[in-house]
Design a protein around this motif. Structure first.
Motif, PDB file in Angstrom:
ATOM      1  N   TYR A  32       0.907  -0.985  -0.189  1.00 42.13           N
ATOM      2  CA  TYR A  32      -0.108  -0.014   0.184  1.00 42.13           C
ATOM      3  C   TYR A  32       0.336   1.307   0.070  1.00 42.13           C
ATOM      4  N   CYS A  33       0.302   1.929  -1.159  1.00 46.85           N
ATOM      5  CA  CYS A  33       0.450   3.531  -0.696  1.00 46.85           C
ATOM      6  C   CYS A  33       0.194   3.977   0.441  1.00 46.85           C
ATOM      7  N   ILE A  50       2.569  11.094   1.223  1.00 50.47           N
ATOM      8  CA  ILE A  50       2.170   9.900   1.354  1.00 50.47           C
ATOM      9  C   ILE A  50       3.857   9.513   1.311  1.00 50.47           C
ATOM     10  N   SER A  52       5.599   5.765  -0.624  1.00 47.37           N
ATOM     11  CA  SER A  52       5.560   4.575  -1.110  1.00 47.37           C
ATOM     12  C   SER A  52       6.311   3.061  -0.416  1.00 47.37           C
ATOM     13  N   THR A  53       5.540   2.469  -1.509  1.00 46.68           N
ATOM     14  CA  THR A  53       5.983   1.580  -1.036  1.00 46.68           C
ATOM     15  C   THR A  53       7.348   0.703  -0.308  1.00 46.68           C
ATOM     16  N   PRO A 100      -1.199   1.824  -5.593  1.00 42.55           N
ATOM     17  CA  PRO A 100      -0.116   2.258  -5.866  1.00 42.55           C
ATOM     18  C   PRO A 100      -0.619   2.480  -7.126  1.00 42.55           C
ATOM     19  N   CYS A 102       2.379   5.747  -6.448  1.00 43.20           N
ATOM     20  CA  CYS A 102       2.375   6.531  -5.259  1.00 43.20           C
ATOM     21  C   CYS A 102       3.573   7.406  -5.707  1.00 43.20           C
ATOM     22  N   TYR A 111      -7.604   6.718  -0.926  1.00 44.90           N
ATOM     23  CA  TYR A 111      -7.439   6.323  -0.136  1.00 44.90           C
ATOM     24  C   TYR A 111      -9.131   5.127   0.866  1.00 44.90           C
TER      25      TYR A 111
END
Length: 124
Positions: A32-33, A50, A52-53, A100, A102, A111
């Motif tokens: 998940y982002c 945010i 990112s993974t 993603p 992201c 979200y």
């Protein structure tokens, strides 16, 4: 999917620091982002940033240089380190999970998974 729970909110004086945590339960956190939002009474929910993974963070201009987002996929936790807090930072803070890519901060509608929020109050 994951469930999210924020913690770490508190009352602090201006200029102080807090670190919020967002703990995930369930499978797939690493896919998940993750994002942080906040909402003050009478105001719209505001995206703060945010991550990112892979751990790359993007910040809103309002918090850039003061807030830092990080995550541990192994521990299924995301953090929000907040420094030099101001009274305008007082709000309910939420973490959220999305899919993603992201590559940009997106609106809350992107979200699907949210925590219950944690309150931050900054006094002058």
């Amino acid at each position: 999917h994951v469930q999210l729970a924020e913690s770490g909110g508190d009352s602090v004086q201006a200029g102080g620091s807090l670190r919020l945590s967002c703990a995930a339960s369930g499978a797939g956190f690493y896919t998940y982002c993750m994002a942080w939002f906040r909402q003050a009474p009478g105001q719209e929910r505001e995206a703060l940033g945010i991550i990112s993974t892979a751990g790359k963070a993007i910040y809103a201009d309002s918090v850039k240089g003061r807030f830092t987002i990080s995550r541990s996929n192994a521990d299924k936790v995301m953090w929000l380190q907040m420094n030099n807090l101001k009274p305008d930072d007082s709000a309910m803070y939420y973490c959220a999970a999305g899919y993603p890519p992201c590559t940009a901060i997106r609106g809350q509608e992107m979200y699907p998974i949210w925590g219950q929020g944690t309150q931050v109050t900054v006094s002058s």
